[in-house]
Design a protein around this motif. Sequence first.
Motif, short mmCIF file in Angstrom:
data_model
loop_
_atom_site.label_atom_id
_atom_site.label_comp_id
_atom_site.label_asym_id
_atom_site.label_seq_id
_atom_site.Cartn_x
_atom_site.Cartn_y
_atom_site.Cartn_z
N PHE A 1 0.83 -1.20 0.00
CA PHE A 1 0.00 0.00 0.00
C PHE A 1 0.87 1.25 0.00
CE2 PHE A 1 -3.24 -2.63 2.59
CZ PHE A 1 -3.70 -3.25 1.44
N VAL A 2 1.92 1.25 0.79
CA VAL A 2 2.83 2.39 0.84
C VAL A 2 3.50 2.59 -0.52
CG1 VAL A 2 5.00 3.22 1.84
CG2 VAL A 2 3.22 2.29 3.32
N LEU A 3 3.94 1.51 -1.14
CA LEU A 3 4.59 1.62 -2.45
C LEU A 3 3.62 2.12 -3.52
CD1 LEU A 3 6.81 -1.60 -2.45
CD2 LEU A 3 7.51 0.79 -2.10
N ILE A 4 2.38 1.68 -3.45
CA ILE A 4 1.37 2.17 -4.40
C ILE A 4 1.16 3.66 -4.20
CG2 ILE A 4 -1.10 2.11 -4.93
CD1 ILE A 4 -0.98 -0.92 -4.46
N GLY A 5 1.03 4.10 -2.96
CA GLY A 5 0.83 5.52 -2.68
C GLY A 5 2.00 6.36 -3.14
N LEU A 6 3.21 5.89 -2.90
CA LEU A 6 4.39 6.64 -3.34
C LEU A 6 4.46 6.69 -4.87
CD1 LEU A 6 7.13 5.47 -0.82
CD2 LEU A 6 6.05 7.71 -0.99
N ALA A 7 4.13 5.58 -5.52
CA ALA A 7 4.16 5.56 -6.98
C ALA A 7 3.14 6.53 -7.57
CB ALA A 7 3.91 4.14 -7.48
N VAL A 8 1.95 6.56 -7.02
CA VAL A 8 0.92 7.46 -7.52
C VAL A 8 1.30 8.91 -7.26
CG1 VAL A 8 -1.47 8.21 -7.19
CG2 VAL A 8 -0.95 5.79 -7.38
N GLY A 9 1.77 9.21 -6.07
CA GLY A 9 2.12 10.59 -5.72
C GLY A 9 3.30 11.11 -6.52
N VAL A 10 4.36 10.35 -6.57
CA VAL A 10 5.54 10.78 -7.32
C VAL A 10 5.23 10.80 -8.82
CG1 VAL A 10 7.91 10.14 -7.92
CG2 VAL A 10 7.16 10.04 -5.55
N GLY A 11 4.46 9.83 -9.29
CA GLY A 11 4.08 9.83 -10.70
C GLY A 11 3.26 11.05 -11.08
N ALA A 12 2.37 11.46 -10.21
CA ALA A 12 1.56 12.65 -10.49
C ALA A 12 2.42 13.89 -10.54
CB ALA A 12 0.47 12.80 -9.43
N VAL A 13 3.35 14.02 -9.62
CA VAL A 13 4.19 15.21 -9.57
C VAL A 13 5.18 15.25 -10.73
CG1 VAL A 13 6.00 16.34 -8.21
CG2 VAL A 13 3.95 15.52 -7.09
N SER B 1 5.14 17.87 -1.52
CA SER B 1 4.97 17.00 -0.36
C SER B 1 3.49 16.77 -0.06
CB SER B 1 5.68 17.58 0.85
OG SER B 1 5.14 18.85 1.17
N LEU B 2 2.65 17.77 -0.32
CA LEU B 2 1.21 17.61 -0.11
C LEU B 2 0.64 16.57 -1.06
CD1 LEU B 2 -1.46 18.54 1.22
CD2 LEU B 2 -1.65 20.20 -0.63
N THR B 3 1.04 16.62 -2.31
CA THR B 3 0.55 15.67 -3.30
C THR B 3 0.99 14.25 -2.97
OG1 THR B 3 0.63 17.40 -4.98
CG2 THR B 3 0.48 15.13 -5.76
N VAL B 4 2.26 14.08 -2.66
CA VAL B 4 2.79 12.75 -2.36
C VAL B 4 2.20 12.21 -1.06
CG1 VAL B 4 4.88 11.43 -1.85
CG2 VAL B 4 4.90 13.13 -3.68
N SER B 5 2.09 13.05 -0.04
CA SER B 5 1.55 12.56 1.22
C SER B 5 0.05 12.25 1.12
CB SER B 5 1.80 13.57 2.34
OG SER B 5 1.15 14.78 2.08
N THR B 6 -0.68 13.01 0.31
CA THR B 6 -2.10 12.69 0.09
C THR B 6 -2.24 11.34 -0.57
OG1 THR B 6 -2.68 15.02 -0.08
CG2 THR B 6 -4.23 13.44 -1.03
N ALA B 7 -1.43 11.08 -1.58
CA ALA B 7 -1.48 9.79 -2.27
C ALA B 7 -1.10 8.66 -1.32
CB ALA B 7 -0.54 9.80 -3.47
N LEU B 8 -0.09 8.88 -0.51
CA LEU B 8 0.38 7.86 0.43
C LEU B 8 -0.69 7.52 1.47
CD1 LEU B 8 2.78 6.15 1.42
CD2 LEU B 8 3.45 8.11 2.79
N VAL B 9 -1.25 8.53 2.09
CA VAL B 9 -2.27 8.30 3.13
C VAL B 9 -3.53 7.67 2.54
CG1 VAL B 9 -3.80 9.48 4.76
CG2 VAL B 9 -1.38 10.08 4.67
N ALA B 10 -3.93 8.14 1.35
CA ALA B 10 -5.13 7.58 0.72
C ALA B 10 -4.92 6.11 0.36
CB ALA B 10 -5.48 8.38 -0.53
N ALA B 11 -3.75 5.77 -0.13
CA ALA B 11 -3.49 4.38 -0.49
C ALA B 11 -3.48 3.47 0.74
CB ALA B 11 -2.15 4.27 -1.23
N VAL B 12 -2.84 3.93 1.80
CA VAL B 12 -2.76 3.10 3.01
C VAL B 12 -4.14 2.94 3.64
CG1 VAL B 12 -1.82 2.99 5.34
CG2 VAL B 12 -0.34 3.59 3.44
N LEU B 13 -4.87 4.04 3.79
CA LEU B 13 -6.20 3.94 4.41
C LEU B 13 -7.17 3.15 3.54
CD1 LEU B 13 -6.76 7.47 5.98
CD2 LEU B 13 -6.36 5.30 7.13
N GLY B 14 -7.16 3.40 2.24
CA GLY B 14 -8.05 2.64 1.35
C GLY B 14 -7.75 1.16 1.37
N GLY B 15 -6.46 0.83 1.38
CA GLY B 15 -6.07 -0.58 1.41
C GLY B 15 -6.40 -1.26 2.73
N LEU B 16 -6.15 -0.56 3.83
CA LEU B 16 -6.44 -1.16 5.14
C LEU B 16 -7.94 -1.33 5.37
CD1 LEU B 16 -3.82 0.59 7.44
CD2 LEU B 16 -3.81 -1.77 6.62
#
Length: 93
Positions: free
Chosen positions: A8-20, A32-47
């Motif tokens: 989940f963390v890797l997916i979030g980082l990939a989406v955030g960094v890819g978007a930027v 950092s806002l874009t990457v952290s939003t992607a990271l938190v959304a991926a982890v919470l959605g996955g969990l």
Amino acid sequence: MLIESIAFVLIGLAVGVGAVVLLPGYFPAARSLTVSTALVAAVLGGLISGYALDGRLPGVSLAVSAVSSVLLVSVLARPGQVTRQGRHRHRHA
């Protein structure tokens, strides 16, 4: 569950960094806002999907993680503020 959380963390980082990296003009906010939003959304959605499915379908949890990350990062996009640089489509001779 640890392996899924890392995924989940890797997916979030990939989406955030890819978007930027791929669409920097669409995200005028801090990177950092874009990457952290992607990271938190991926982890919470996955969990949340993992708990809802009782851990039986990890592939579905990964897919939900990716979709939730992409959807929440798209909220930050500002396509109306994109400045075009370089060659334009139509040239006037």
